[in-house]
Structures are given as structure tokens and as C-alpha cells.
Design a protein around this motif. Structure first.
Motif, PDB file in Angstrom:
ATOM      1  N   ARG A   1     -18.129 -32.299 -10.786  1.00  0.00           N
ATOM      2  CA  ARG A   1     -18.079 -30.915 -10.452  1.00  0.00           C
ATOM      3  C   ARG A   1     -16.834 -30.895  -9.124  1.00  0.00           C
ATOM      4  O   ARG A   1     -16.316 -29.602  -8.465  1.00  0.00           O
ATOM      5  CB  ARG A   1     -19.871 -30.953  -9.691  1.00  0.00           C
ATOM      6  CG  ARG A   1     -19.979 -28.991  -9.133  1.00  0.00           C
ATOM      7  CD  ARG A   1     -21.286 -29.058  -9.257  1.00  0.00           C
ATOM      8  NE  ARG A   1     -21.980 -29.960  -9.046  1.00  0.00           N
ATOM      9  CZ  ARG A   1     -23.357 -30.653 -10.052  1.00  0.00           C
ATOM     10  NH1 ARG A   1     -22.975 -30.779 -11.219  1.00  0.00           N
ATOM     11  NH2 ARG A   1     -23.633 -31.601  -9.337  1.00  0.00           N
TER      12      ARG A   1
ATOM     13  N   ALA B   1     -13.317 -29.914 -10.212  1.00  0.00           N
ATOM     14  CA  ALA B   1     -13.226 -28.823 -11.094  1.00  0.00           C
ATOM     15  C   ALA B   1     -13.401 -27.428  -9.556  1.00  0.00           C
ATOM     16  O   ALA B   1     -12.629 -26.634 -10.055  1.00  0.00           O
ATOM     17  CB  ALA B   1     -14.426 -28.381 -12.091  1.00  0.00           C
ATOM     18  N   ASP B   2     -14.090 -28.560  -8.681  1.00  0.00           N
ATOM     19  CA  ASP B   2     -14.283 -27.256  -7.793  1.00  0.00           C
ATOM     20  C   ASP B   2     -12.882 -27.136  -7.040  1.00  0.00           C
ATOM     21  O   ASP B   2     -12.637 -25.729  -6.548  1.00  0.00           O
ATOM     22  CB  ASP B   2     -15.189 -27.494  -6.332  1.00  0.00           C
ATOM     23  CG  ASP B   2     -16.970 -27.001  -7.554  1.00  0.00           C
ATOM     24  OD1 ASP B   2     -16.825 -25.906  -7.886  1.00  0.00           O
ATOM     25  OD2 ASP B   2     -17.622 -27.362  -6.421  1.00  0.00           O
ATOM     26  N   SER B   3     -12.728 -28.629  -6.690  1.00  0.00           N
ATOM     27  CA  SER B   3     -10.969 -28.476  -5.826  1.00  0.00           C
ATOM     28  C   SER B   3      -9.982 -27.890  -7.021  1.00  0.00           C
ATOM     29  O   SER B   3      -9.065 -27.070  -5.743  1.00  0.00           O
ATOM     30  CB  SER B   3     -10.858 -29.792  -5.425  1.00  0.00           C
ATOM     31  OG  SER B   3     -10.265 -30.654  -6.877  1.00  0.00           O
ATOM     32  N   ARG B   4     -10.300 -27.845  -8.059  1.00  0.00           N
ATOM     33  CA  ARG B   4      -9.241 -27.429  -8.574  1.00  0.00           C
ATOM     34  C   ARG B   4      -8.695 -25.497  -8.739  1.00  0.00           C
ATOM     35  O   ARG B   4      -8.355 -24.815  -8.901  1.00  0.00           O
ATOM     36  CB  ARG B   4      -9.024 -27.368 -10.431  1.00  0.00           C
ATOM     37  CG  ARG B   4      -8.309 -29.039 -10.715  1.00  0.00           C
ATOM     38  CD  ARG B   4      -8.507 -29.405 -11.597  1.00  0.00           C
ATOM     39  NE  ARG B   4      -7.503 -28.170 -12.600  1.00  0.00           N
ATOM     40  CZ  ARG B   4      -5.773 -28.720 -13.210  1.00  0.00           C
ATOM     41  NH1 ARG B   4      -5.842 -30.317 -12.955  1.00  0.00           N
ATOM     42  NH2 ARG B   4      -5.995 -28.023 -13.869  1.00  0.00           N
ATOM     43  N   ARG B   5     -10.355 -25.546  -9.143  1.00  0.00           N
ATOM     44  CA  ARG B   5     -10.571 -23.721  -8.558  1.00  0.00           C
ATOM     45  C   ARG B   5     -10.177 -23.182  -7.565  1.00  0.00           C
ATOM     46  O   ARG B   5      -9.206 -21.785  -7.397  1.00  0.00           O
ATOM     47  CB  ARG B   5     -11.868 -23.598  -9.112  1.00  0.00           C
ATOM     48  CG  ARG B   5     -12.429 -22.208  -9.384  1.00  0.00           C
ATOM     49  CD  ARG B   5     -13.891 -22.219  -9.635  1.00  0.00           C
ATOM     50  NE  ARG B   5     -14.218 -22.963 -10.724  1.00  0.00           N
ATOM     51  CZ  ARG B   5     -15.456 -23.295  -9.927  1.00  0.00           C
ATOM     52  NH1 ARG B   5     -16.428 -24.052  -9.431  1.00  0.00           N
ATOM     53  NH2 ARG B   5     -15.909 -25.063 -10.856  1.00  0.00           N
ATOM     54  N   ALA B   6     -10.204 -23.785  -6.147  1.00  0.00           N
ATOM     55  CA  ALA B   6      -9.486 -23.578  -5.383  1.00  0.00           C
ATOM     56  C   ALA B   6      -8.635 -23.960  -5.192  1.00  0.00           C
ATOM     57  O   ALA B   6      -7.715 -22.487  -4.093  1.00  0.00           O
ATOM     58  CB  ALA B   6     -10.587 -24.483  -4.147  1.00  0.00           C
ATOM     59  N   TYR B   7      -7.551 -24.383  -5.420  1.00  0.00           N
ATOM     60  CA  TYR B   7      -6.544 -24.762  -5.389  1.00  0.00           C
ATOM     61  C   TYR B   7      -5.791 -23.493  -6.307  1.00  0.00           C
ATOM     62  O   TYR B   7      -4.649 -22.973  -5.847  1.00  0.00           O
ATOM     63  CB  TYR B   7      -5.788 -25.977  -6.158  1.00  0.00           C
ATOM     64  CG  TYR B   7      -4.705 -26.076  -6.463  1.00  0.00           C
ATOM     65  CD1 TYR B   7      -3.127 -26.517  -5.524  1.00  0.00           C
ATOM     66  CD2 TYR B   7      -3.606 -25.790  -7.316  1.00  0.00           C
ATOM     67  CE1 TYR B   7      -2.481 -26.333  -4.758  1.00  0.00           C
ATOM     68  CE2 TYR B   7      -2.326 -26.338  -7.514  1.00  0.00           C
ATOM     69  CZ  TYR B   7      -1.453 -26.391  -5.831  1.00  0.00           C
ATOM     70  OH  TYR B   7      -0.199 -26.296  -6.326  1.00  0.00           O
ATOM     71  N   ARG B   8      -6.250 -23.071  -7.328  1.00  0.00           N
ATOM     72  CA  ARG B   8      -5.531 -21.948  -8.635  1.00  0.00           C
ATOM     73  C   ARG B   8      -6.026 -21.071  -7.587  1.00  0.00           C
ATOM     74  O   ARG B   8      -4.984 -19.993  -7.313  1.00  0.00           O
ATOM     75  CB  ARG B   8      -6.678 -22.177 -10.096  1.00  0.00           C
ATOM     76  CG  ARG B   8      -5.919 -22.849 -10.541  1.00  0.00           C
ATOM     77  CD  ARG B   8      -6.018 -22.595 -12.397  1.00  0.00           C
ATOM     78  NE  ARG B   8      -7.223 -23.825 -12.808  1.00  0.00           N
ATOM     79  CZ  ARG B   8      -7.966 -24.018 -12.530  1.00  0.00           C
ATOM     80  NH1 ARG B   8      -9.110 -22.730 -12.811  1.00  0.00           N
ATOM     81  NH2 ARG B   8      -8.947 -24.751 -12.987  1.00  0.00           N
ATOM     82  N   GLU B   9      -7.025 -19.820  -7.026  1.00  0.00           N
ATOM     83  CA  GLU B   9      -7.584 -19.225  -6.806  1.00  0.00           C
ATOM     84  C   GLU B   9      -6.399 -18.847  -5.723  1.00  0.00           C
ATOM     85  O   GLU B   9      -6.174 -18.113  -4.336  1.00  0.00           O
ATOM     86  CB  GLU B   9      -8.811 -19.230  -5.745  1.00  0.00           C
ATOM     87  CG  GLU B   9      -9.891 -18.752  -6.825  1.00  0.00           C
ATOM     88  CD  GLU B   9     -11.173 -19.032  -6.335  1.00  0.00           C
ATOM     89  OE1 GLU B   9     -11.313 -19.025  -5.044  1.00  0.00           O
ATOM     90  OE2 GLU B   9     -12.109 -18.293  -7.325  1.00  0.00           O
ATOM     91  N   HIS B  10      -6.205 -20.059  -4.434  1.00  0.00           N
ATOM     92  CA  HIS B  10      -5.336 -20.116  -2.624  1.00  0.00           C
ATOM     93  C   HIS B  10      -3.621 -20.026  -3.776  1.00  0.00           C
ATOM     94  O   HIS B  10      -3.214 -19.038  -3.360  1.00  0.00           O
ATOM     95  CB  HIS B  10      -5.573 -21.529  -2.419  1.00  0.00           C
ATOM     96  CG  HIS B  10      -3.885 -21.699  -1.550  1.00  0.00           C
ATOM     97  ND1 HIS B  10      -4.320 -21.198  -0.342  1.00  0.00           N
ATOM     98  CD2 HIS B  10      -2.840 -22.363  -1.675  1.00  0.00           C
ATOM     99  CE1 HIS B  10      -2.902 -21.412   0.642  1.00  0.00           C
ATOM    100  NE2 HIS B  10      -1.836 -21.664  -0.146  1.00  0.00           N
TER     101      HIS B  10
ATOM    102  N   ARG C   1      -3.048 -18.441  -6.570  1.00  0.00           N
ATOM    103  CA  ARG C   1      -3.254 -16.452  -7.181  1.00  0.00           C
ATOM    104  C   ARG C   1      -3.190 -15.813  -5.931  1.00  0.00           C
ATOM    105  O   ARG C   1      -2.355 -14.493  -5.563  1.00  0.00           O
ATOM    106  CB  ARG C   1      -3.862 -16.368  -7.722  1.00  0.00           C
ATOM    107  CG  ARG C   1      -4.409 -16.361  -9.018  1.00  0.00           C
ATOM    108  CD  ARG C   1      -5.055 -16.009  -9.819  1.00  0.00           C
ATOM    109  NE  ARG C   1      -6.076 -16.914 -10.120  1.00  0.00           N
ATOM    110  CZ  ARG C   1      -7.507 -17.744 -11.106  1.00  0.00           C
ATOM    111  NH1 ARG C   1      -8.544 -16.617  -9.990  1.00  0.00           N
ATOM    112  NH2 ARG C   1      -7.858 -18.408 -11.352  1.00  0.00           N
TER     113      ARG C   1
END
Length: 173
Positions: free
Chosen positions: A131, A134-143, A145
Motif C-alpha cells: 500500500r 502504491a501510494d508513493s508511485r501514485r504521488a510520484y505520477r500525480e507530481h 502530471r
């Protein structure tokens, strides 16, 4: 002629063999010898002697029966005592084995419980790790974008966790 004391120097060897028999054979031999001596030295008539022999034979028979009964009782008591001791020792051995089996069963059960808890803890830790990843990857992707592909600065939450202050400005400016 040879004198008596010339033969006195001969050695005599007596061999006594004890076959482990009880005194019953000796008793019967003594009984027979006593009956024969009573016949020889009895001052009574033939009928009286026969009657006395019958009486003595009955007494000897009763005595033998009493002795064999007593011996049988002793053997039976000994067998019963031995059987009781054997049963008691078998019972103690069974109790000891039963308690050891119970202890092993308890240890196996405790081991299973500990393994179950350890597995649950490990699965929770793996799930938490997945988890967080996954949260760190999501945050990286959002950053990525929000700031575009050329921006190499770390996301705000990553900068805050590393101890630096986020200024919101890029490092190229």
C-alpha cells in the motif's frame, strides 16, 4: 595281619548334591522309614498294626494336603502380588506417556498458534508495504502530471518527509 589303625589314614570324600528340591521327598522317605520301624518294633497284633498304619497314612495324607494347600496359597499370593505390582507399574508408565503426549500436543498447538499469528503479522506488513509503495508511485505520477515531465523536483510530501522545506519553486529557476 593288618591292624585297624593302618586303614584309618584313608581319605573319605563325600559329595552332597542339592538338586534344589524341597523337603517333600525327604519327608516321604522319613515317613516310610518311620512306618517300617514302627512295624518292626510294634508290640501290637497284625490287625492293630494295620489299623495304626492306616491311621498314620491318613494323618500323613492330611499333612501333605495341608502342606500343598499352604504352598498353593503362598504361590497364589505371590502371583497376585506380582500381578498387582506389574499393573501398578504399567499404570504409572501409561500416565507418564499420556502426560508427555499431552505436553507435546500442547507444544504443537502453541507452535501452530504462534505460526498463525506470525503469518498474519507478516501478511499485514506485506500489505502495508504494498500500500505504501502504491501510494508513493501514485504521488510520484500525480507530481509528474502537475509539473510536467521536465520538472525533476520531488513531490511536496516526499520533500517534507526528507526534512527539506518545499518552496514550490523548481530547482532550475
Amino acid at each position: 595281619m593288618a591292624r585297624y589303625d593302618e586303614y584309618d589314614d584313608d581319605r573319605v570324600v563325600v559329595i552332597d548334591r542339592d538338586n534344589g528340591t524341597s523337603g517333600i521327598g525327604t519327608f516321604l522317605l522319613g515317613l516310610a522309614i518311620g512306618a517300617g520301624a514302627a512295624l518292626l518294633f510294634a508290640p501290637a497284633s497284625g490287625a492293630e498294626t494295620r489299623q495304626r498304619l492306616q491311621d498314620e497314612a491318613r494323618k500323613a495324607g492330611r499333612k501333605m494336603k495341608d502342606m500343598t494347600d499352604e504352598f498353593g496359597e503362598k504361590v497364589a499370593d505371590s502371583v497376585q502380588k506380582t500381578r498387582f505390582q506389574f499393573d501398578e507399574q504399567v499404570g504409572r508408565a501409561r500416565d507418564a506417556v499420556s502426560s508427555r503426549v499431552q505436553a507435546v500436543g500442547d507444544a504443537v498447538s502453541a507452535g501452530r498458534d504462534a505460526a498463525t499469528h506470525a503469518r498474519a503479522d507478516l501478511e499485514r506488513a506485506v500489505a502495508d508495504s504494498k500500500r505504501a509503495y502504491a501510494d508513493s508511485r501514485r504521488a510520484y505520477r500525480e507530481h509528474g502530471r502537475r509539473h510536467g515531465p521536465d520538472d525533476t523536483s520531488a513531490p511536496d510530501d516526499m520533500v517534507a518527509s526528507s526534512g527539506e522545506e518545499s518552496t514550490g519553486a523548481s530547482s532550475e529557476g
